[in-house]
Design an enzyme around this catalytic site. Structure first.
Site, mmCIF file in Angstrom:
data_model
loop_
_atom_site.group_PDB
_atom_site.id
_atom_site.type_symbol
_atom_site.label_atom_id
_atom_site.label_comp_id
_atom_site.label_asym_id
_atom_site.label_seq_id
_atom_site.Cartn_x
_atom_site.Cartn_y
_atom_site.Cartn_z
ATOM 1 N N GLY A 9 32.097 38.077 35.153
ATOM 2 C CA GLY A 9 31.992 36.952 36.067
ATOM 3 C C GLY A 9 31.425 37.312 37.430
ATOM 4 O O GLY A 9 30.520 38.146 37.565
ATOM 5 N N ILE A 10 31.969 36.675 38.447
ATOM 6 C CA ILE A 10 31.492 36.869 39.814
ATOM 7 C C ILE A 10 31.638 38.333 40.224
ATOM 8 O O ILE A 10 30.734 38.920 40.828
ATOM 9 C CB ILE A 10 32.283 35.948 40.778
ATOM 10 C CG1 ILE A 10 31.909 34.480 40.525
ATOM 11 C CG2 ILE A 10 32.045 36.340 42.231
ATOM 12 C CD1 ILE A 10 32.788 33.469 41.257
ATOM 13 N N ARG A 36 32.240 47.554 32.049
ATOM 14 C CA ARG A 36 30.808 47.302 31.881
ATOM 15 C C ARG A 36 30.221 47.506 33.255
ATOM 16 O O ARG A 36 30.083 46.588 34.030
ATOM 17 C CB ARG A 36 30.560 45.873 31.384
ATOM 18 C CG ARG A 36 30.672 45.758 29.874
ATOM 19 C CD ARG A 36 30.197 44.419 29.397
ATOM 20 N NE ARG A 36 31.111 43.375 29.840
ATOM 21 C CZ ARG A 36 30.767 42.127 30.062
ATOM 22 N NH1 ARG A 36 29.528 41.749 29.895
ATOM 23 N NH2 ARG A 36 31.643 41.237 30.459
ATOM 24 N N ASP A 50 46.414 46.784 37.946
ATOM 25 C CA ASP A 50 46.800 45.376 37.959
ATOM 26 C C ASP A 50 47.111 45.057 39.416
ATOM 27 O O ASP A 50 47.996 45.682 40.014
ATOM 28 C CB ASP A 50 48.037 45.181 37.074
ATOM 29 C CG ASP A 50 48.451 43.719 36.975
ATOM 30 O OD1 ASP A 50 48.301 42.990 37.983
ATOM 31 O OD2 ASP A 50 48.930 43.317 35.903
ATOM 32 N N GLY A 79 41.146 36.955 40.203
ATOM 33 C CA GLY A 79 41.821 35.662 40.356
ATOM 34 C C GLY A 79 42.094 35.048 39.001
ATOM 35 O O GLY A 79 41.439 35.376 38.004
ATOM 36 N N TYR A 142 46.798 26.913 42.242
ATOM 37 C CA TYR A 142 45.556 27.634 42.533
ATOM 38 C C TYR A 142 45.059 27.308 43.950
ATOM 39 O O TYR A 142 44.728 28.207 44.730
ATOM 40 C CB TYR A 142 44.512 27.226 41.482
ATOM 41 C CG TYR A 142 43.168 27.898 41.600
ATOM 42 C CD1 TYR A 142 42.986 29.208 41.163
ATOM 43 C CD2 TYR A 142 42.073 27.214 42.125
ATOM 44 C CE1 TYR A 142 41.741 29.821 41.258
ATOM 45 C CE2 TYR A 142 40.830 27.815 42.216
ATOM 46 C CZ TYR A 142 40.667 29.120 41.780
ATOM 47 O OH TYR A 142 39.438 29.720 41.870
ATOM 48 N N LYS A 146 44.688 29.906 47.141
ATOM 49 C CA LYS A 146 43.381 30.162 47.763
ATOM 50 C C LYS A 146 43.385 29.766 49.239
ATOM 51 O O LYS A 146 42.755 30.422 50.068
ATOM 52 C CB LYS A 146 42.282 29.399 47.008
ATOM 53 C CG LYS A 146 42.057 29.909 45.577
ATOM 54 C CD LYS A 146 41.583 31.337 45.580
ATOM 55 C CE LYS A 146 41.138 31.826 44.218
ATOM 56 N NZ LYS A 146 40.698 33.221 44.219
ATOM 57 N N ILE A 175 31.110 27.701 39.868
ATOM 58 C CA ILE A 175 30.206 28.787 39.480
ATOM 59 C C ILE A 175 30.325 29.001 37.965
ATOM 60 O O ILE A 175 31.439 28.987 37.422
ATOM 61 C CB ILE A 175 30.584 30.101 40.221
ATOM 62 C CG1 ILE A 175 30.726 29.884 41.740
ATOM 63 C CG2 ILE A 175 29.564 31.199 39.906
ATOM 64 C CD1 ILE A 175 29.485 29.419 42.471
HETATM 65 P P1 NDP Z 1 36.840 35.365 35.685
HETATM 66 O O1 NDP Z 1 38.023 34.696 35.070
HETATM 67 O O2 NDP Z 1 35.536 35.320 34.981
HETATM 68 O O3 NDP Z 1 37.181 36.886 36.040
HETATM 69 C C1 NDP Z 1 38.360 37.178 36.722
HETATM 70 C C2 NDP Z 1 38.454 38.671 36.901
HETATM 71 O O4 NDP Z 1 39.710 38.958 37.564
HETATM 72 C C3 NDP Z 1 38.465 39.421 35.576
HETATM 73 O O5 NDP Z 1 37.748 40.631 35.706
HETATM 74 C C4 NDP Z 1 39.943 39.697 35.385
HETATM 75 O O6 NDP Z 1 40.225 40.831 34.592
HETATM 76 C C5 NDP Z 1 40.384 39.959 36.815
HETATM 77 N N1 NDP Z 1 41.829 39.879 36.969
HETATM 78 C C6 NDP Z 1 42.645 38.833 36.679
HETATM 79 N N2 NDP Z 1 43.922 39.159 36.905
HETATM 80 C C7 NDP Z 1 43.918 40.436 37.344
HETATM 81 C C8 NDP Z 1 44.934 41.335 37.744
HETATM 82 N N3 NDP Z 1 46.235 40.995 37.726
HETATM 83 N N4 NDP Z 1 44.577 42.594 38.143
HETATM 84 C C9 NDP Z 1 43.268 42.966 38.156
HETATM 85 N N5 NDP Z 1 42.275 42.161 37.785
HETATM 86 C C10 NDP Z 1 42.592 40.909 37.376
HETATM 87 O O7 NDP Z 1 36.723 34.695 37.141
HETATM 88 P P2 NDP Z 1 35.448 34.328 38.030
HETATM 89 O O8 NDP Z 1 34.471 35.433 37.988
HETATM 90 O O9 NDP Z 1 35.028 32.950 37.695
HETATM 91 O O10 NDP Z 1 36.122 34.236 39.474
HETATM 92 C C11 NDP Z 1 36.201 35.343 40.359
HETATM 93 C C12 NDP Z 1 36.919 34.897 41.632
HETATM 94 O O11 NDP Z 1 36.236 33.783 42.210
HETATM 95 C C13 NDP Z 1 38.347 34.428 41.385
HETATM 96 O O12 NDP Z 1 39.171 34.797 42.455
HETATM 97 C C14 NDP Z 1 38.204 32.925 41.317
HETATM 98 O O13 NDP Z 1 39.406 32.268 41.650
HETATM 99 C C15 NDP Z 1 37.124 32.704 42.366
HETATM 100 N N6 NDP Z 1 36.422 31.444 42.186
HETATM 101 C C16 NDP Z 1 35.704 31.181 41.046
HETATM 102 C C17 NDP Z 1 35.052 29.977 40.912
HETATM 103 C C18 NDP Z 1 34.235 29.637 39.718
HETATM 104 O O14 NDP Z 1 33.708 28.514 39.679
HETATM 105 N N7 NDP Z 1 34.075 30.514 38.732
HETATM 106 C C19 NDP Z 1 35.137 28.934 41.945
HETATM 107 C C20 NDP Z 1 35.916 29.319 43.093
HETATM 108 C C21 NDP Z 1 36.526 30.521 43.198
HETATM 109 P P3 NDP Z 1 40.408 40.703 32.961
HETATM 110 O O15 NDP Z 1 39.030 40.843 32.417
HETATM 111 O O16 NDP Z 1 41.359 41.826 32.645
HETATM 112 O O17 NDP Z 1 41.034 39.357 32.704
#
Ligand code: NDP
Length: 234
Positions: A9-10, A36, A50, A79, A142, A146, A175
């Site tokens: 993701g992001i 990756r 974590d 997140g 959520y 935030k 996103i």
């Molecule tokens: P994804 O769900 O695609 O990825 C989330 C990432 O956070 C994953 O790598 C996940 O790891 C990791 N993660 C979750 N919990 C933990 C933890 N306890 N410890 C360590 N790592 C953890 O999210 P996005 O890429 O979409 O979002 C990234 C950020 O941007 C987040 O904070 C999200 O709230 C924020 N955001 C996203 C938006 C969107 O439209 N996508 C909009 C607004 C904000 P794992 O692979 O192990 O699950």
């Protein structure tokens, strides 16, 4: 730089952008098996952590500092969402979201600050959300987690500004990632109709904002929207 949740993701796009810009990149993720990386090993690594465990976070930063030296940029990106209507939202739904999004970010900021104070420079970048300002139906947990990041960033900006450290929040809108792919089609369509830019954001849109904030040494305590004007500057 250190980034949490950088395996997809992001976070993955941000890690890649910093790597391409020549930075050393340490990714903190729950599973190292999901690694990756953005490049071929020399300047990046993934460390298991974590973010809800301060012991994990502290240990991971030690590993990062041992290999790459004091941390200059933190992107607290990890997140989770647990969307539910408020009357159905359990204690667990609320706590789990708060623990990753807010407490996890705090643990990382606290630990990164030690490095940054030593360097007398640093950039803290927190991943917030447009819904922190405009609210989100089914997202009380959520949105609250935030919104709290704004108070965290602004307190850091005030407390550590004199030490050359900036702290800002990126507030993405919608996103295209796994997180938003999980939403029902009707919800996606409804969001799209409200975005003046007429499209969803890409992970690269957010990565560009993170790179900018890392280098913008007189921008601090700010919320930078990356939302195609969904939140109209809020
Ligand atoms: P994804 O769900 O695609 O990825 C989330 C990432 O956070 C994953 O790598 C996940 O790891 C990791 N993660 C979750 N919990 C933990 C933890 N306890 N410890 C360590 N790592 C953890 O999210 P996005 O890429 O979409 O979002 C990234 C950020 O941007 C987040 O904070 C999200 O709230 C924020 N955001 C996203 C938006 C969107 O439209 N996508 C909009 C607004 C904000 P794992 O692979 O192990 O699950």
């Amino acid at each position: 730089m250190v980034i949490t949740g950088g395996s997809r993701g992001i976070g993955q796009a941000v890690a890649e952008a910093f790597y391409k810009a020549g930075d050393n990149v340490t990714i903190l993720d729950r599973e190292v098996a999901s690694e990756r990386g953005p490049g071929t090993g020399e300047r990046y690594m993934t460390v298991q952590a974590d973010v809800t465990s301060s012991a994990d976070v502290d240990r991971a930063f030690e590993v990062a500092e041992e290999r790459f030296g004091p941390v200059e940029v933190l992107v607290a990106n990890a997140g989770v969402v647990r969307d539910k209507l408020i009357i159905r939202m359990s204690d667990e739904d609320f706590a789990a979201t708060r623990d990753v999004n807010l407490t996890g970010s705090f643990y990382c900021v606290r630990r990164a600050a030690k490095s940054m104070v030593r360097r007398k420079s640093g950039a803290v970048i927190l991943l917030g959300s447009v819904v922190a300002s405009i609210g989100g139906s089914g997202q009380a947990n959520y949105s609250a987690s935030k919104a709290a990041l704004v108070g965290l960033a602004r307190s850091v900006a005030r407390e550590l500004g004199p030490r050359g450290i900036t702290a800002n929040v990126i507030a993405p809108g919608f996103i295209q990632t796994d997180m938003t792919a999980a939403l029902p089609e009707a919800v996606r369509e409804q969001y799209l109709s409200q975005i003046p830019a007429g499209r969803f954001g890409t992970v690269e849109d957010v990565a560009g904002a993170a790179l900018f904030l890392a280098g913008a040494r007189y921008v601090s305590g700010a919320i930078l929207p990356v939302d195609g004007a969904l939140g109209m500057g809020h």
